[in-house]
Design an enzyme around this catalytic site. Structure first.
Site, PDB file in Angstrom:
ATOM      1  N   HIS A 264      62.855 -18.054-144.575  1.00  0.00           N
ATOM      2  CA  HIS A 264      63.895 -16.779-144.173  1.00  0.00           C
ATOM      3  C   HIS A 264      63.768 -16.310-145.634  1.00  0.00           C
ATOM      4  O   HIS A 264      63.646 -14.810-145.455  1.00  0.00           O
ATOM      5  CB  HIS A 264      65.173 -17.401-144.005  1.00  0.00           C
ATOM      6  CG  HIS A 264      66.284 -16.361-143.660  1.00  0.00           C
ATOM      7  ND1 HIS A 264      66.754 -15.980-142.297  1.00  0.00           N
ATOM      8  CD2 HIS A 264      66.902 -15.514-144.565  1.00  0.00           C
ATOM      9  CE1 HIS A 264      67.568 -15.130-142.386  1.00  0.00           C
ATOM     10  NE2 HIS A 264      67.754 -14.703-143.749  1.00  0.00           N
ATOM     11  N   GLU A 265      64.108 -16.553-146.661  1.00  0.00           N
ATOM     12  CA  GLU A 265      64.185 -15.511-147.813  1.00  0.00           C
ATOM     13  C   GLU A 265      62.709 -14.988-148.103  1.00  0.00           C
ATOM     14  O   GLU A 265      62.714 -13.972-148.660  1.00  0.00           O
ATOM     15  CB  GLU A 265      64.806 -16.365-149.119  1.00  0.00           C
ATOM     16  CG  GLU A 265      66.145 -16.736-148.818  1.00  0.00           C
ATOM     17  CD  GLU A 265      67.042 -15.628-148.332  1.00  0.00           C
ATOM     18  OE1 GLU A 265      66.843 -14.570-148.665  1.00  0.00           O
ATOM     19  OE2 GLU A 265      68.145 -16.149-147.550  1.00  0.00           O
ATOM     20  N   HIS A 268      62.513 -11.661-146.358  1.00  0.00           N
ATOM     21  CA  HIS A 268      62.916 -10.822-146.857  1.00  0.00           C
ATOM     22  C   HIS A 268      62.054  -9.738-147.922  1.00  0.00           C
ATOM     23  O   HIS A 268      61.942  -9.009-148.096  1.00  0.00           O
ATOM     24  CB  HIS A 268      64.400 -11.062-147.671  1.00  0.00           C
ATOM     25  CG  HIS A 268      65.434 -11.192-146.532  1.00  0.00           C
ATOM     26  ND1 HIS A 268      65.838 -10.185-145.648  1.00  0.00           N
ATOM     27  CD2 HIS A 268      66.249 -12.221-146.124  1.00  0.00           C
ATOM     28  CE1 HIS A 268      66.715 -10.629-144.786  1.00  0.00           C
ATOM     29  NE2 HIS A 268      67.169 -11.858-145.190  1.00  0.00           N
TER      30      HIS A 268
HETATM   31 ZN    ZN Z   1      68.764 -12.785-144.443  1.00  0.00          ZN
END
Ligand code: ZN
Length: 501
Positions: A264-265, A268
């Site tokens: 997830h990170e 980003h």
């Molecule tokens: Zn997030």
């Protein structure tokens, strides 16, 4: 290039340096700082933020932007020069509407409220938070009122993280989405519960960390321009276009938490690392909104990272990284376990199908609070009632209910939650678009190849940074407005098969 434009860039670089230094101090606080450093660190970050805010809202900045206004008239809308001037001007005009002493008031109140919440949540004590939340609500309304002329009082607050999105637009999308999700959740949870025992075992922290690093390296994470560390709450932050940091946390008896938060990170981070280098240290040099940002973290975490193809490549690697743990677990059992759908109390632990129900109820409660239809003292009851109607269960206590998320207790009420669900919806809308152009993407994923997808995302989304508003970007990338159809089709397809609906 005009001398004035160079001067603007110099000013913006100085402001960005201050902000990046503050971000680094925050990262250090969350990763390696000894607890004793907290008080001084808070003051140091506040000082840097105040100086960068003062510089950005200075008369000098206003004059420079006025001198450069002709760029917006004479250069094409999407040229780098016109975009830099336009985006900086819009941010400047918004920033000067709010007096700096009001911003300081919000920031001091947030810090005090956050401190109180860190004790109130474990103590299951909503009553302590009541006066804090009432003040937060009052400050949130006052903040919105610095932007008169809104249609809905939440609009200016939403605009702070998802520029140009309106409460009414989001409410319509969310209520449509909710009407499709509630029956899906019911259909799935009527089935026999999935066996998730294979996700639990003995997974040493360091091995999980190494495995996560190996996975994101394969996805395209450049360790020359970024690194991963451990924290209590995972996040991504950036100090420059060539230095992005992500963090993760793990549980020794659970393989999924750290791995999926790492992916997830990293999603980003891919966004930030893919921005046009010429935008570095300017307002164009970061992701355009929280919804678009979340679309990338969710695309990599869920659409890619929880897909059958992804695990065709990575499952044998997981098996050899954790000897003895997965020897007798067929890939399909593992795949089913990482996509288990259940009614649960905590948003951050929720699966792809139920997750948005958590977000939408918070969004609706925020709107009710802001317009005065709901009082803070009635919030726990309203929370529990809404939870019962959406999930069929009631939180065991407030710490697993209304007290669970940090957002209301450390920021504003309004504008904090919608980005998560907008991101989920968009993750699939963008992904469908990518696979329409490159049908080979899913075969490539099964072979551990991710560059076609990465390149498409960089070209279509990442490199633009903040040049376009979210609505503009969605139109450019998909040729359409934001739409829930691709996302619903994806969920029915994937979970229909998993649960034989
Ligand atoms: Zn997030």
């Amino acid at each position: 290039m005009s001398e004035q434009l160079e001067k603007l860039k110099e000013q913006l670089m100085e402001i960005d340096n201050l902000r990046s230094a503050a971000a680094l101090l925050y990262w250090d606080q969350a990763t390696y700082m000894p607890p004793g450093g907290a008080t001084a660190r808070g003051q140091q970050i506040a000082t840097l933020n105040r100086i960068s805010h003062e510089k950005f809202t200075s008369d000098r900045m206003g004059e420079l932007l006025e001198d450069l206004a002709w760029y917006e008239l004479e250069s094409p809308y999407d040229s780098d020069e016109a975009s830099l001037v336009r985006v900086t001007r819009l941010k400047y005009e918004k920033a000067i509407k709010v007096p700096s002493d009001f911003m300081a008031k919000i920031s001091n109140h947030s810090a005090a409220s956050y401190q109180a919440w860190t004790k109130a949540r474990p103590a299951n004590d909503f009553s302590t938070m009541l006066p804090y939340l009432e003040k937060t609500l009052e400050l949130s309304r006052q903040l919105a009122d610095f932007y008169p002329g809104y249609e809905h009082i939440a609009d200016p607050l939403i605009d702070r993280s998802d520029e140009g999105m309106k409460a009414e637009q989001i409410r319509l999308i969310f209520s449509e989405l909710r009407s499709k999700l509630v029956p899906m959740v019911n259909a799935i949870t009527n089935q026999i519960a999935t066996d998730v025992s294979c996700l639990h075992g003995d997974f040493p922290e360091q091995d999980q960390f190494q495995f996560g690093n190996m996975v994101i390296k394969q996805l395209g994470f450049d360790f020359n321009r970024g690194r991963q560390d451990k924290t209590h709450h995972p996040f991504m932050t950036k100090f420059s276009i060539n230095d992005v940091r992500i963090t993760t946390r793990s549980k020794d008896d659970d393989i999924s938490e750290s791995l999926f938060s790492t992916i997830h990170e990293a999603g980003h981070a891919f966004y930030e690392l893919g921005i046009n280098e010429n935008f570095n240290a300017t307002p164009l040099g970061s992701g355009t909104s929280s919804g678009i940002h979340e679309s990338q973290s969710r695309l990599w975490e869920n659409i890619v990272g929880r897909s059958r193809e992804f695990w065709e490549f990575f499952y044998p690697k997981l098996q050899s990284a954790f000897p003895g743990q997965f020897d007798s677990v067929p890939i399909d059992q593992f795949y089913k376990a990482i996509n288990n759908v259940e009614r649960s109390l905590i948003r951050t632990d929720a699966d792809e199908v139920t997750y948005n129900l958590h977000v939408m109820m918070r969004f609706d409660l925020e709107l009710d609070l802001l317009v005065g239809q709901l009082a803070i003292k009635d919030l726990p009851q309203a929370w529990n009632e809404r939870f019962r109607s959406d999930f069929g269960i009631v939180p065991t206590d407030d710490s697993n209910g209304v007290l669970q998320d940090v957002h209301w207790y450390s920021g504003t009420i309004g504008g904090a939650f919608q980005g998560y669900t907008l991101g989920n919806i968009l993750s699939r809308q963008f992904y469908d678009r990518a696979t329409q152009t490159h049908s080979e993407i899913s075969t490539e994923i099964a072979n551990g190849k991710f560059d076609t997808l990465q390149n498409w995302l960089r070209e279509q989304i990442y490199r633009h940074g903040s040049k376009f508003t979210p609505n503009e970007l969605i139109r450019r990338v998909t040729g359409n407005e934001l739409s829930i159809e691709p996302y619903i089709r994806y969920l029915w397809g994937k979970y229909g098969q998993l649960y034989q609906l």
